[in-house]
Enzyme design. Structure first.
Site, PDB file in Angstrom:
ATOM      1  N   PHE A 161       1.018  -1.109  -0.241  1.00  0.00           N
ATOM      2  CA  PHE A 161      -0.168   0.301   0.133  1.00  0.00           C
ATOM      3  C   PHE A 161       0.848   0.948   0.309  1.00  0.00           C
ATOM      4  O   PHE A 161       1.901   1.389   0.329  1.00  0.00           O
ATOM      5  CB  PHE A 161      -0.975  -0.106   1.419  1.00  0.00           C
ATOM      6  CG  PHE A 161      -1.911  -1.069   1.442  1.00  0.00           C
ATOM      7  CD1 PHE A 161      -2.645  -1.859  -0.033  1.00  0.00           C
ATOM      8  CD2 PHE A 161      -1.416  -1.901   2.528  1.00  0.00           C
ATOM      9  CE1 PHE A 161      -3.595  -2.538   0.230  1.00  0.00           C
ATOM     10  CE2 PHE A 161      -2.087  -3.380   2.540  1.00  0.00           C
ATOM     11  CZ  PHE A 161      -3.151  -3.530   1.954  1.00  0.00           C
ATOM     12  N   LYS A 162       0.340   2.204  -0.771  1.00  0.00           N
ATOM     13  CA  LYS A 162       0.955   3.456  -0.665  1.00  0.00           C
ATOM     14  C   LYS A 162       1.001   4.281   0.827  1.00  0.00           C
ATOM     15  O   LYS A 162       0.057   5.195   0.393  1.00  0.00           O
ATOM     16  CB  LYS A 162       0.537   4.378  -1.909  1.00  0.00           C
ATOM     17  CG  LYS A 162       2.040   4.808  -2.225  1.00  0.00           C
ATOM     18  CD  LYS A 162       1.747   5.955  -3.892  1.00  0.00           C
ATOM     19  CE  LYS A 162       2.628   6.335  -4.362  1.00  0.00           C
ATOM     20  NZ  LYS A 162       3.607   6.314  -3.927  1.00  0.00           N
ATOM     21  N   LEU A 163       1.264   3.959   1.864  1.00  0.00           N
ATOM     22  CA  LEU A 163       1.049   4.778   2.958  1.00  0.00           C
ATOM     23  C   LEU A 163       2.008   5.937   3.168  1.00  0.00           C
ATOM     24  O   LEU A 163       3.327   6.006   3.276  1.00  0.00           O
ATOM     25  CB  LEU A 163       1.022   3.645   4.045  1.00  0.00           C
ATOM     26  CG  LEU A 163       0.389   2.688   3.981  1.00  0.00           C
ATOM     27  CD1 LEU A 163       0.207   1.587   4.938  1.00  0.00           C
ATOM     28  CD2 LEU A 163      -1.468   2.576   3.546  1.00  0.00           C
ATOM     29  N   TYR A 167       7.162   5.564   4.163  1.00  0.00           N
ATOM     30  CA  TYR A 167       8.254   6.816   2.694  1.00  0.00           C
ATOM     31  C   TYR A 167       9.352   7.458   3.534  1.00  0.00           C
ATOM     32  O   TYR A 167      10.122   7.575   2.830  1.00  0.00           O
ATOM     33  CB  TYR A 167       7.128   7.867   2.191  1.00  0.00           C
ATOM     34  CG  TYR A 167       7.082   6.655   1.084  1.00  0.00           C
ATOM     35  CD1 TYR A 167       5.733   6.380   1.438  1.00  0.00           C
ATOM     36  CD2 TYR A 167       7.425   6.693  -0.128  1.00  0.00           C
ATOM     37  CE1 TYR A 167       5.071   5.361   0.279  1.00  0.00           C
ATOM     38  CE2 TYR A 167       6.865   6.606  -2.525  1.00  0.00           C
ATOM     39  CZ  TYR A 167       5.868   5.551  -1.684  1.00  0.00           C
ATOM     40  OH  TYR A 167       5.677   4.926  -2.723  1.00  0.00           O
TER      41      TYR A 167
END
Ligand code: PMP
Length: 318
Positions: A161-163, A167
């Site tokens: 998932f792009k959480l 990052y």
């Protein structure tokens, strides 16, 4: 082709369109403290001949964003179709005449500190777009290192998932790479296999065989990754293996390239000071780039359904 005009970025924040500089959050916002957001990076590619911005695989980006939002118990009051409409409107109101990067985020927008229960926090959504050219400053092949930071594992914070908070992992690796004079870092996962770049998926070419790490290797399921797999199979007639890749396979690869919304298809010329192939953009990488760039700009009719067009409306009111 419409007359040239000055663009002024418009953002959408919790139900209203407004000038980007007026879209602000408070210092107690939960996501600012803890990275509790699911976001996307989407490209709008300017088509000069048509005077339109073509947004690439818009729906797929929102499908991924909502999968991440589900994990974080973020519930926003928009369907995928409505999110796509909001995005088109942000572009239409802003009036860009160049390539843009679109950043939507669904996040814990409640101003509550010292609370680690996702279910006790209110949600927010914004979508903004800014002019955006090349991500990695290279027309040719870039230099990479292997990062000393390993990719976070699915059992820690799932990288599929792009959480937002996730990052930090990429940012530490990218900053080290740049500080040491490299253009990008390649991250290994917990078991030591090749994982991905800090903001890109990775492909390794040996002869006419292309391989990329499986979706279970802690990679982000990249939208460009899937596009490249489809183009390699359907347009170039190649086989693409999704499999674990050893670090040492990078050393004798003929070509290595990275794929991502920001980076597009980026050739890698060296890894840890060892040349990849001849050190310049390889044949297969070049063939894929030649196919990909017209597609994302809405210039290939066969793949026009990958793109959502947006034209400037001439309205500046918010
Ligand atoms: N991996 C990571 C860690 C990324 O941040 C990105 C950029 N979103 C990618 C891969 C590539 O994904 P996409 O092609 O969907 O942009």
């Amino acid at each position: 082709m419409p007359d040239k005009h000055t663009s002024s970025p418009i953002a959408f924040l919790d139900g209203s369109y407004m000038p980007l500089e007026d879209a602000r959050v408070g210092i107690m916002t939960h996501a600012l403290h803890y990275g509790t957001g699911a976001f996307e990076g989407i490209r709008g590619n300017w088509n000069e001949d048509e005077g339109k911005t073509y947004i690439f695989k818009l729906k797929e980006h929102y499908e991924r964003m909502l999968r991440g939002a589900k994990l974080l118990f973020i519930d926003i009051p928009y369907s995928i179709d409505e999110l796509c409409e909001i995005t088109v409107e942000v572009i239409q109101r802003s009036g860009f005449t160049e390539d843009v990067y679109i950043r939507p985020m669904a996040y814990k927008g409640e101003e509550k500190v010292a609370n680690l229960n996702l279910r006790a926090l209110g949600d927010s959504f914004f979508c903004l777009a800014v002019p955006f050219g090349q991500y990695i400053d290279s027309d040719g092949a870039i230099s990479c290192c292997i990062a000393s930071y390993r990719r976070i594992d699915d059992t820690m914070v799932p990288p599929r998932f792009k959480l937002a908070g996730l990052y930090l992992n990429s940012i530490l690796a990218k900053t080290d790479a740049l500080s040491s004079g490299f253009d990008e870092a390649i991250m290994l996962n917990q078991d030591g296999h090749v994982c991905e770049g800090t903001g890109e998926n990775i492909f390794v070419v040996h002869g006419d065989k292309i391989a990329t790490p499986t979706l279970e290797s802690n990679v982000l399921p990249g939208i460009t990754r899937q596009t490249v797999i489809d183009l390699a199979i359907n347009e170039l007639g190649l086989k693409v293996q999704e499999r674990p890749i050893d670090r040492s396979e990078l050393i004798d690869a003929d070509e290595v390239f990275l794929t991502g919304t920001a980076a597009h298809i980026q050739a890698v010329g060296s890894i840890d000071h060892r040349l990849v192939g001849s050190g310049s953009v390889g044949h297969l990488t070049k063939s894929l780039q030649d196919l990909y760039f017209p597609i994302v700009r809405g210039q290939n009719l066969k793949y026009l359904h990958y793109c959502t067009p947006a034209s400037y409306l001439g309205v500046k009111k918010t």
